[in-house]
Design an enzyme around this catalytic site. Structure first.
Site, PDB file in Angstrom:
ATOM      1  N   HIS A 169       0.836  -1.204   0.000  1.00 36.78           N
ATOM      2  CA  HIS A 169       0.000   0.000   0.000  1.00 36.78           C
ATOM      3  C   HIS A 169       0.879   1.267   0.000  1.00 36.78           C
ATOM      4  CE1 HIS A 169      -3.006   2.885   1.416  1.00 36.78           C
ATOM      5  NE2 HIS A 169      -3.940   1.983   1.495  1.00 36.78           N
ATOM      6  N   GLU A 271      -0.875   1.290  -5.465  1.00 31.64           N
ATOM      7  CA  GLU A 271      -0.683   0.064  -4.690  1.00 31.64           C
ATOM      8  C   GLU A 271      -0.704  -1.167  -5.599  1.00 31.64           C
ATOM      9  OE1 GLU A 271      -3.796   0.186  -1.693  1.00 31.64           O
ATOM     10  OE2 GLU A 271      -3.756   2.378  -1.835  1.00 31.64           O
TER      11      GLU A 271
HETATM   12  O1  TA6 Z   1      -6.139   1.537  -0.483  1.00 31.62           O
HETATM   13  C1  TA6 Z   1      -7.113   2.557  -0.379  1.00 31.62           C
HETATM   14  C2  TA6 Z   1      -7.821   2.384   0.957  1.00 31.62           C
HETATM   15  O2  TA6 Z   1      -8.484   1.149   1.024  1.00 31.62           O
HETATM   16  C3  TA6 Z   1      -8.781   3.558   1.132  1.00 31.62           C
HETATM   17  O3  TA6 Z   1     -10.131   3.156   1.017  1.00 31.62           O
HETATM   18  C4  TA6 Z   1      -8.442   4.080   2.543  1.00 31.62           C
HETATM   19  O4  TA6 Z   1      -9.169   3.392   3.515  1.00 31.62           O
HETATM   20  C5  TA6 Z   1      -6.946   3.755   2.587  1.00 31.62           C
HETATM   21  O5  TA6 Z   1      -6.873   2.441   2.043  1.00 31.62           O
HETATM   22  C6  TA6 Z   1      -6.276   3.916   3.930  1.00 31.62           C
HETATM   23  O6  TA6 Z   1      -6.728   2.957   4.818  1.00 31.62           O
HETATM   24  P1  TA6 Z   1      -6.134   3.006   6.333  1.00 31.62           P
HETATM   25  O7  TA6 Z   1      -6.758   1.820   7.019  1.00 31.62           O
HETATM   26  O8  TA6 Z   1      -4.643   2.898   6.234  1.00 31.62           O
HETATM   27  O9  TA6 Z   1      -6.542   4.362   6.886  1.00 31.62           O
END
Ligand code: TA6
Length: 298
Positions: A169, A271
């Site tokens: 991520h 990601e």
């Molecule tokens: O990868 C995108 C995502 O799924 C968004 O929907 C947002 O939730 C982001 O990840 C960050 O998630 P987190 O749990 O790290 O705040």
């Protein structure tokens, strides 16, 4: 940060790789070689900083980041495993899995012939096997050189199949997110998590509001063109045919509370994932490898 070689002493590479205790009392691996440097939190096997020698830092880390045991780190390269997004059935389970807030163990370190450094970490498995995820073995290989490379390997050591979803991520540092172009997704279908529904990408991806998309049937090569930092970040993915592009923009960034003042303007998440219908059906005894390699020009 204070040196902490007591526990991992035999993995230290003098002048190249050391163990320190730093922010929030977390243990970190500091890596520095002739090609670049990186800092990795053992919590989450989380690369929080990487810079190739003579170039800008590659990754964004929130100025409001809070390092604390069991708290996910805003920025760098969170490892989302063994599920991506909300848990498929358990609303009380943490978003993006438990690996990113768990303590990983360094198991191997080595100097590479090209001058880079390799670090391998594993997530200790529970002794009891109460749920299917307890039977999953996982290790992360990180290579630090003039590029930053990851391989996330999962082995199903149990006797039940498991549907694995996961992500590297990655939060990339950009000069101004409103000026970048993300290339490689032209004509790719994507699931739009902001507006709902499914669309098809036309041309480069540009950012002028909240974006949260899962691209499907993606190519293995994509890139971020950043005119302000005068650089192109190349991303080479393997073991993945999906990718997520995310920027929270203003309102969601405020709701998240740890993005820092206008932090959303200097980051873009691109990601490399196994998400949505790119989930991996791991039969007992099977394994899967998700890889990403990040190179950049300035
Ligand atoms: O990868 C995108 C995502 O799924 C968004 O929907 C947002 O939730 C982001 O990840 C960050 O998630 P987190 O749990 O790290 O705040």
């Amino acid at each position: 940060m204070s040196s902490n070689t007591s526990v991992y002493g035999d993995l230290v590479l003098p002048g190249e790789l050391s163990f320190v205790t730093g922010h929030g009392g977390l243990d970190f691996v500091e890596i520095e070689n002739e090609l670049g440097r990186a800092t990795v939190a053992l919590q989450g096997a989380h690369v929080v900083d990487y810079q190739a020698t003579g170039k800008h830092p590659l990754l964004w880390l929130s100025k409001a980041v809070r390092f604390a045991q069991g708290k996910s780190i805003r920025g760098g390269v969170p490892v989302c495993w063994p599920w991506f997004g909300p848990h498929p059935t358990d609303p009380n389970a943490p978003a993006h899995g438990f690996a990113r807030t768990a303590l990983w163990a360094p198991i191997e370190t080595s100097s590479l012939p090209d001058g880079g450094t390799r670090l391998i970490l594993a997530l200790p498995r529970p002794t009891e096997r109460s749920v299917a995820t307890d039977a999953l073995e996982v290790r992360l290989t990180i290579e630090v050189g003039n590029a930053l490379a990851f391989e996330l390997e999962t082995f199903n050591g149990g006797d039940e199949p498991y549907l694995l979803t996961q992500a590297l991520h990655t939060y990339f540092l950009v000069g101004d997110v409103r000026q970048i172009q993300i290339n490689g997704f032209d004509q790719c279908a994507y699931l739009d998590k902001v507006n709902g529904g499914e669309n098809v990408q036309s041309g480069p991806v540009t950012i002028s509001s909240e974006v949260d998309r899962i691209y499907l049937n993606c190519p293995e090569e994509y890139s971020i063109f950043d005119p302000l930092l005068d650089r192109t970040i190349s991303i080479s993915a393997r073991g993945s045919s999906s990718a997520v592009i995310w920027n929270p923009w203003v309102e969601k960034a405020e709701r998240l509370g740890d993005m820092g003042e206008s932090g959303h303007l200097n980051m873009i998440c691109v990601e490399t994932t196994n998400a949505a219908d790119d989930g991996i059906h791991l039969a007992p005894g099977e394994q899967h490898s998700l890889s990403a390699r990040y190179g950049y020009t300035a």
